[in-house]
Enzyme design. Structure first.
Site, short mmCIF file in Angstrom:
data_model
loop_
_atom_site.label_atom_id
_atom_site.label_comp_id
_atom_site.label_asym_id
_atom_site.label_seq_id
_atom_site.Cartn_x
_atom_site.Cartn_y
_atom_site.Cartn_z
CB SER A 80 49.23 14.37 66.17
OG SER A 80 47.99 14.38 66.85
CG ASP B 194 47.53 9.39 73.68
OD1 ASP B 194 46.39 9.62 73.23
OD2 ASP B 194 48.56 9.59 73.02
CG HIS C 148 47.91 10.29 69.45
ND1 HIS C 148 47.95 11.10 70.57
CD2 HIS C 148 48.07 11.11 68.39
CE1 HIS C 148 48.13 12.35 70.21
NE2 HIS C 148 48.20 12.39 68.89
#
Length: 446
Positions: free
Chosen positions: A184, A425, A428
């Site tokens: 990702s 998060d 990312h």
């Protein structure tokens, strides 16, 4: 080769344990990396778990596990598991000599420098102007109001990065396939590249393929594509479905990249990465010639070395550097523990608004033993592979993560809502942001 920084910040062993536990929990709950667009009337709740998620998982009616299938999938299981016996594949990679080094030597180390605030030249595009933006990375759309993370420019020591130019990049790509291969984080870099490039292509001359393991952005007038292929462990694994890969165990074929290579082998420029998925704990190995479904078990560092060697064998035997350019992107760091850059605090990347200004800072989000494994493997391929060493420059950017400002998929409890750091998060990166600089480095390296 650009070596890794050796400066480390030290913290108690107990903190390291909890760091690994939290990261393992995040990776265990990862579901899909492939979806870019969601229907406007699709109501999808949010979650504190699925930090590596982009769409809700599809439900399969096939609940019966199977043993040692010809090709691994998420229903593959091990008949039994035993300790790793030290098997390795003696193939092309192991026969390469270290003297096989070459390639263009850069007069300046582009990966060593500092971040400079520049709200005149940056960001390089507007989040809302990119129709291919992922809701996982669209931090402003999801409520982030401190937008300074968009305005930092990477400044190498003693030289300058060539200014990004979308038209010039398309000329470099004319008639070519540029493919990002990995997890990702590599997908985030691909979305960044698409957003950087799409604005100079007329709407009726560009297209995006439906979401799949291989997703393709096409620019007709340049006869060029910018693609992403989901292969988080590089070798064949039971996590190769871009939607359904929420699994208790990771099972890999440590000696086989053939399934994935059939997708990436015709690309002209390849950008590989792998890292986070090896930090979940032990990995199960199911060798290609194993017919009884018996797996071996190995720790993550040992397993990533086997996978990297299988990948390296493909590079060594199949890549002609005069015809194909191959890049390997180093680790993208996490920022899970604020005590590492601000002692005596107990937070993470939540509410961080500025980069770390300590040159050479190194946190636990970048694992040196794993990096050394990658270094050792890639070092033999220097005539065929170039390194994009994004780790140190990204280490400074504790402010660049989505934190709570992204789309999640399940409802949060009142207890979770009262503690935003618990579902932040910190893996990312917001866009526009840090991955744009990774692509500027790629632009300067082509």
């Amino acid at each position: 080769m650009q070596r890794w920084s050796r400066r480390r910040t030290h913290f108690p062993l107990l903190a390291l344990f909890f760091s690994v536990f939290i990261l393992a929990s995040i990776l265990y709950n990862e579901r899909n990396i492939g979806q870019i667009h969601e229907s406007k009337d699709q109501q999808v709740p949010i979650t504190h778990k699925n930090f590596l998620t982009s769409v809700p998982p599809k439900v399969s009616t096939n609940n019966e596990p199977k043993l040692a299938a010809a090709s691994l999938d998420r229903f593959t299981t091990c008949a039994s598991t035993q300790q790793y016996h030290g098997r390795r594949t003696e193939t092309v990679y192991h026969k390469l000599e270290f003297s096989q080094r070459g390639g263009k030597q850069q007069s300046c180390d582009l990966f060593s420098g500092k971040w400079v605030f520049d709200n005149t030249s940056y960001p390089l595009y507007d989040e809302s102007d990119c129709p291919y933006m992922s809701d996982q990375l669209a931090c402003r759309k999801h409520g982030r109001t401190d937008l300074g993370y968009q305005n930092w420019r990477w400044q190498p020591h003693n030289c300058n990065l060539k200014r990004w130019n979308a038209t010039e990049m398309w000329e470099k790509l004319r008639g070519k396939r540029l493919m990002f291969v990995g997890d990702s984080l590599n997908r985030g870099q691909w979305i960044s590249m698409v957003c950087l490039l799409q604005s100079v292509i007329p709407v009726d001359k560009r297209s995006m393929s439906p979401n799949a393991p291989l997703t393709i952005f096409r620019a007709e007038e340049y006869n060029a594509t910018v693609e992403f292929y989901w292969a988080p462990l590089l070798v064949e694994s039971n996590s190769d479905d871009p939607v359904n890969h929420r699994l208790n165990d990771r099972i890999i074929r440590p000696d086989s990249v053939l399934k994935h290579a059939s997708q990436w082998e015709k690309a002209d420029i390849l950008i590989f990465n792998t890292y986070l998925w090896w930090r979940q704990g032990p990995v199960k190995l199911l060798w290609s010639n194993e017919k009884s479904g018996i797996c071996e078990e190995l720790d993550g560092i040992g397993a990533v070395e086997l996978a990297m060697e299988a990948w390296a064998d493909w590079v060594a035997s199949k890549v002609n550097p005069l015809k194909k350019k191959v890049f390997f992107v180093t680790m993208s760091p996490t920022h899970l523990w604020s005590r590492e850059w601000e002692p005596n605090t107990e937070g993470n990347c939540y509410q961080e608004k500025n980069p770390i200004d300590m040159e050479g800072y190194w946190g636990s989000g970048s694992d040196l033993p794993t990096m050394r494994v990658v270094d050792k493997v890639v070092d033999r391929l220097r005539s065929k592979v170039s390194i994009l060493n994004i780790t140190q420059l990204s280490e400074y950017r504790k402010d660049g993560h989505p934190s709570i400002y992204r789309k999640f998929w399940e409802s949060l409890s009142p207890q979770q809502l009262s503690n935003p750091a618990s579902y932040s998060d910190c893996i990312h990166w917001c866009l526009p942001g840090v991955p744009d600089v990774w692509n500027e480095l790629l632009f300067n390296s082509l």
